[in-house]
Design a protein around this motif. Sequence first.
Motif, PDB file in Angstrom:
ATOM      1  N   THR A 159       0.848  -1.196   0.000  1.00 12.36           N
ATOM      2  CA  THR A 159       0.000   0.000   0.000  1.00 12.36           C
ATOM      3  C   THR A 159       0.884   1.247   0.000  1.00 12.36           C
ATOM      4  O   THR A 159       1.912   1.278   0.669  1.00 12.36           O
ATOM      5  CB  THR A 159      -0.896   0.023   1.260  1.00 12.36           C
ATOM      6  OG1 THR A 159      -1.595  -1.213   1.332  1.00 12.36           O
ATOM      7  CG2 THR A 159      -1.888   1.170   1.224  1.00 12.36           C
ATOM      8  N   LEU A 160       0.456   2.234  -0.748  1.00 12.44           N
ATOM      9  CA  LEU A 160       1.132   3.527  -0.716  1.00 12.44           C
ATOM     10  C   LEU A 160       0.202   4.501   0.013  1.00 12.44           C
ATOM     11  O   LEU A 160      -0.926   4.743  -0.427  1.00 12.44           O
ATOM     12  CB  LEU A 160       1.423   4.011  -2.147  1.00 12.44           C
ATOM     13  CG  LEU A 160       2.295   5.256  -2.321  1.00 12.44           C
ATOM     14  CD1 LEU A 160       2.922   5.283  -3.720  1.00 12.44           C
ATOM     15  CD2 LEU A 160       1.576   6.555  -2.071  1.00 12.44           C
ATOM     16  N   LYS A 161       0.672   4.999   1.136  1.00 11.72           N
ATOM     17  CA  LYS A 161      -0.104   5.973   1.901  1.00 11.72           C
ATOM     18  C   LYS A 161       0.448   7.360   1.587  1.00 11.72           C
ATOM     19  O   LYS A 161       1.660   7.556   1.612  1.00 11.72           O
ATOM     20  CB  LYS A 161       0.022   5.686   3.400  1.00 11.72           C
ATOM     21  CG  LYS A 161      -0.566   4.358   3.808  1.00 11.72           C
ATOM     22  CD  LYS A 161      -0.361   4.087   5.288  1.00 11.72           C
ATOM     23  CE  LYS A 161      -1.013   2.766   5.667  1.00 11.72           C
ATOM     24  NZ  LYS A 161      -0.871   2.475   7.109  1.00 11.72           N
ATOM     25  N   TRP A 162      -0.461   8.272   1.335  1.00 12.90           N
ATOM     26  CA  TRP A 162      -0.030   9.608   0.885  1.00 12.90           C
ATOM     27  C   TRP A 162      -0.745  10.688   1.688  1.00 12.90           C
ATOM     28  O   TRP A 162      -1.966  10.804   1.625  1.00 12.90           O
ATOM     29  CB  TRP A 162      -0.331   9.750  -0.608  1.00 12.90           C
ATOM     30  CG  TRP A 162       0.159  11.013  -1.248  1.00 12.90           C
ATOM     31  CD1 TRP A 162       0.912  11.998  -0.713  1.00 12.90           C
ATOM     32  CD2 TRP A 162      -0.088  11.413  -2.610  1.00 12.90           C
ATOM     33  NE1 TRP A 162       1.156  12.993  -1.629  1.00 12.90           N
ATOM     34  CE2 TRP A 162       0.555  12.654  -2.806  1.00 12.90           C
ATOM     35  CE3 TRP A 162      -0.790  10.845  -3.670  1.00 12.90           C
ATOM     36  CZ2 TRP A 162       0.507  13.337  -4.024  1.00 12.90           C
ATOM     37  CZ3 TRP A 162      -0.836  11.524  -4.887  1.00 12.90           C
ATOM     38  CH2 TRP A 162      -0.185  12.756  -5.057  1.00 12.90           C
ATOM     39  N   TRP A 163       0.027  11.449   2.436  1.00 11.04           N
ATOM     40  CA  TRP A 163      -0.491  12.603   3.171  1.00 11.04           C
ATOM     41  C   TRP A 163      -0.069  13.844   2.379  1.00 11.04           C
ATOM     42  O   TRP A 163       1.123  14.141   2.279  1.00 11.04           O
ATOM     43  CB  TRP A 163       0.110  12.680   4.571  1.00 11.04           C
ATOM     44  CG  TRP A 163      -0.290  11.609   5.517  1.00 11.04           C
ATOM     45  CD1 TRP A 163      -1.253  11.677   6.479  1.00 11.04           C
ATOM     46  CD2 TRP A 163       0.281  10.284   5.642  1.00 11.04           C
ATOM     47  NE1 TRP A 163      -1.319  10.489   7.174  1.00 11.04           N
ATOM     48  CE2 TRP A 163      -0.401   9.627   6.688  1.00 11.04           C
ATOM     49  CE3 TRP A 163       1.289   9.587   4.961  1.00 11.04           C
ATOM     50  CZ2 TRP A 163      -0.101   8.316   7.079  1.00 11.04           C
ATOM     51  CZ3 TRP A 163       1.589   8.290   5.343  1.00 11.04           C
ATOM     52  CH2 TRP A 163       0.902   7.670   6.388  1.00 11.04           C
ATOM     53  N   LYS A 164      -1.040  14.550   1.835  1.00  7.53           N
ATOM     54  CA  LYS A 164      -0.753  15.699   0.967  1.00  7.53           C
ATOM     55  C   LYS A 164      -1.186  16.969   1.696  1.00  7.53           C
ATOM     56  O   LYS A 164      -2.376  17.149   1.980  1.00  7.53           O
ATOM     57  CB  LYS A 164      -1.564  15.505  -0.328  1.00  7.53           C
ATOM     58  CG  LYS A 164      -1.109  16.334  -1.485  1.00  7.53           C
ATOM     59  CD  LYS A 164      -1.908  15.954  -2.739  1.00  7.53           C
ATOM     60  CE  LYS A 164      -1.527  16.843  -3.899  1.00  7.53           C
ATOM     61  NZ  LYS A 164      -2.226  16.439  -5.129  1.00  7.53           N
ATOM     62  N   LEU A 165      -0.237  17.831   1.987  1.00  7.77           N
ATOM     63  CA  LEU A 165      -0.560  19.061   2.724  1.00  7.77           C
ATOM     64  C   LEU A 165      -1.239  20.077   1.813  1.00  7.77           C
ATOM     65  O   LEU A 165      -0.876  20.213   0.646  1.00  7.77           O
ATOM     66  CB  LEU A 165       0.717  19.685   3.301  1.00  7.77           C
ATOM     67  CG  LEU A 165       1.560  18.808   4.227  1.00  7.77           C
ATOM     68  CD1 LEU A 165       2.687  19.635   4.841  1.00  7.77           C
ATOM     69  CD2 LEU A 165       0.716  18.170   5.314  1.00  7.77           C
ATOM     70  N   LYS A 166      -2.198  20.789   2.386  1.00  6.97           N
ATOM     71  CA  LYS A 166      -2.884  21.814   1.595  1.00  6.97           C
ATOM     72  C   LYS A 166      -2.089  23.121   1.559  1.00  6.97           C
ATOM     73  O   LYS A 166      -2.303  23.961   0.696  1.00  6.97           O
ATOM     74  CB  LYS A 166      -4.309  22.023   2.120  1.00  6.97           C
ATOM     75  CG  LYS A 166      -5.136  20.748   1.900  1.00  6.97           C
ATOM     76  CD  LYS A 166      -6.611  20.928   2.125  1.00  6.97           C
ATOM     77  CE  LYS A 166      -7.340  19.637   1.761  1.00  6.97           C
ATOM     78  NZ  LYS A 166      -8.705  19.600   2.265  1.00  6.97           N
ATOM     79  N   THR A 167      -1.197  23.289   2.536  1.00 10.58           N
ATOM     80  CA  THR A 167      -0.298  24.446   2.537  1.00 10.58           C
ATOM     81  C   THR A 167       1.119  23.927   2.742  1.00 10.58           C
ATOM     82  O   THR A 167       1.329  22.991   3.516  1.00 10.58           O
ATOM     83  CB  THR A 167      -0.623  25.406   3.713  1.00 10.58           C
ATOM     84  OG1 THR A 167      -2.039  25.570   3.782  1.00 10.58           O
ATOM     85  CG2 THR A 167       0.042  26.750   3.546  1.00 10.58           C
TER      86      THR A 167
END
Lengths: 378, 378
Positions: free
Chosen positions: B250-258
């Motif tokens: 699994t690839l977990k991706w936390w993408k920041l909005k700023t």
Amino acid sequence: MGSAHAFCIAEGGVEGMCLTAVCDINSERMAPIIKKYPNINTYTDYNALLDSDVADAVIIAVPHPLHSEIAIKALISGHHVMLEKPVDISVSKVKKLNQVAEKSGMVFGIMFNQRTNPLYKKAREIVKSGALGELKRTVWIITNWYRTQSYYNSGDWRATWSGEGGGVLLNQAPHNLDLWQWICGMPQSVTAFCDIAKYHNIEVEDDATLITRYKNGAVGTFITSTGEYPGTNRLEISGTLGKIVLENETLKWWKLKTDEREVCSTSTESFTKIDTEYTELTVDEPETAHRGILQNFTNAILNGEELIAKGEDGIFELILSNAAYLSSWSANKEIELPFDCDEFDKKLSELSKNAKKCINHPKSSSTTGYRERWKVQW
Amino acid sequence: MGSAHAFCIAEGGVEGMCLTAVCDINSERMAPIIKKYPNINTYTDYNALLDSDVADAVIIAVPHPLHSEIAIKALISGHHVMLEKPVDISVSKVKKLNQVAEKSGMVFGIMFNQRTNPLYKKAREIVKSGALGELKRTVWIITNWYRTQSYYNSGDWRATWSGEGGGVLLNQAPHNLDLWQWICGMPQSVTAFCDIAKYHNIEVEDDATLITRYKNGAVGTFITSTGEYPGTNRLEISGTLGKIVLENETLKWWKLKTDEREVCSTSTESFTKIDTEYTELTVDEPETAHRGILQNFTNAILNGEELIAKGEDGIFELILSNAAYLSSWSANKEIELPFDCDEFDKKLSELSKNAKKCINHPKSSSTTGYRERWKVQW
């Protein structure tokens, strides 16, 4: 931090303990507690408090470099002591403190509140019981200590060599360094890669990677930072009988049915699988945190209960961070333990003198209670 | 490995490619393929094969120290070349190979079959597109290369300085070292802690920890071993715009909005949270592995398709492992890239000469097909 403890006790949060006095060199900081509890004794000089007959026990929550000095005076004057972490900023000072504590006969505890977390307690139980076999490796990625520049600007002692004695290793990671040695034991050497002011305008490191070496040859890796978002909190411990991983509030446990060392030497297969029992443990009791440590401290005084975190234990995580600084000041040389305390003190003293003077940042406001973020963050 | 490729092609596994000849100094090893495909040309001297007109392209799967020598001859004699990993054991030899390859005009590929894994491809896409922002840190714990002593006993060239040119970093981890640089780019320096014969009776390292430093100051940690069970395969990459973690398929991706850098400097809060979009990606296409690399190689020859893994790329992961050895031979000194190839070759040559002679272990049996374990193990 001191204010939070004061409110907890004043509000009856710790059975058997009551708040009789508070002390702060800045009397403004005592205003909130005096306002609510006007009968509390107040001091601006801790010596006056210690000379009085007002308390059986004291909680010391002051800038790190003053910890052992005040603790020593408190113990000698016949007070039980609960000391905030880290125990101090230099191992040499802590050796003296521990000697005094041993002779004093007083109860001496340290605020390693994360030792009350049930998953870390379970991890320790597994490792100490031998259920993981011999240690092979441990890796802790603990990068969820995120801090803004505003945090560092909130107190002029913060993130300075003279004020805090270090950065993320001295202020945030002591909890983890302590848990690491509490669970896995102390290594024999430390090599460190510390990055000064990588993410913030500060004097000290906000990013560090440590490589530790244990007596049996096992290798440890410890990675921490206050500049990553979202950070990670993942502790892995691998042994001859399997592996545990603590992450996302879960302890995963792979327990081998045969010792890997035996399989390695006796198997006739090049690529073999070892029968494994897999278990997932989640939290089944609360993390009592600061309140739990204070209750245990009180019970130790009143009924001789064993301390969760003896004050004398404070030296261990400080040995790791002091050694890490010594390594990073010496071109990442491997520092054997015990290291040369004189060399460390000399270099720290030079850094403290040469450091740029702090700008007079606004003081942080007093804290009236414990914060959720002071518990383990997953 | 060569036998597995031969069977794959002979059985029609690669469109546009057919098996015309096999070559092995030990004719017994060719018996299984000859038995099934009696019309195949056989050679015990690769020069004879190259001098003949029997093949347009060759796959080279021989002990690592012979890789560049044979590849150079094959390219010069007008053959397209698919080379097994690692490209060779010394960067100096590979520089020559790459020069020859460039001039030859032939198609030159390398068997980095794990580049066909969709999760690694996705990770590369995320990083290269800038969606993670600037690199802050990367940590790869890749300890699931478990091997028994029996594995090391299965060939007398295995796990020797002269035969393989190294241990886990040279034989197993090249896939990961290549993927690491393919996704994150090359660092500027390598510091390494390699443990020789920690878990096995071998001449070389079976446990290694690398600390890498990138141009922008980011730090990498790479941990590998053939002695842990069950191992871990977890790749974490942290940037100014978030974090990705690859584990358990699994690839977990936390993408920041700023951008975190903006938050850090502008936030008025000491402890802040950054709005984050979280996504989990699982495998949505197959890992075509070795067959995929061979098909791509064939398509490159026939139709000019872009190579998934250019042979010239083989040098990058070897730079990392060569530098790691140089560091571990030099008291864990930080090795700046490019490193001194002469110094490396001299030290490797000394180790090869001084090494204890190998016991004559039984040869491993020929392999008649691809194994599942050659794909990415999670």
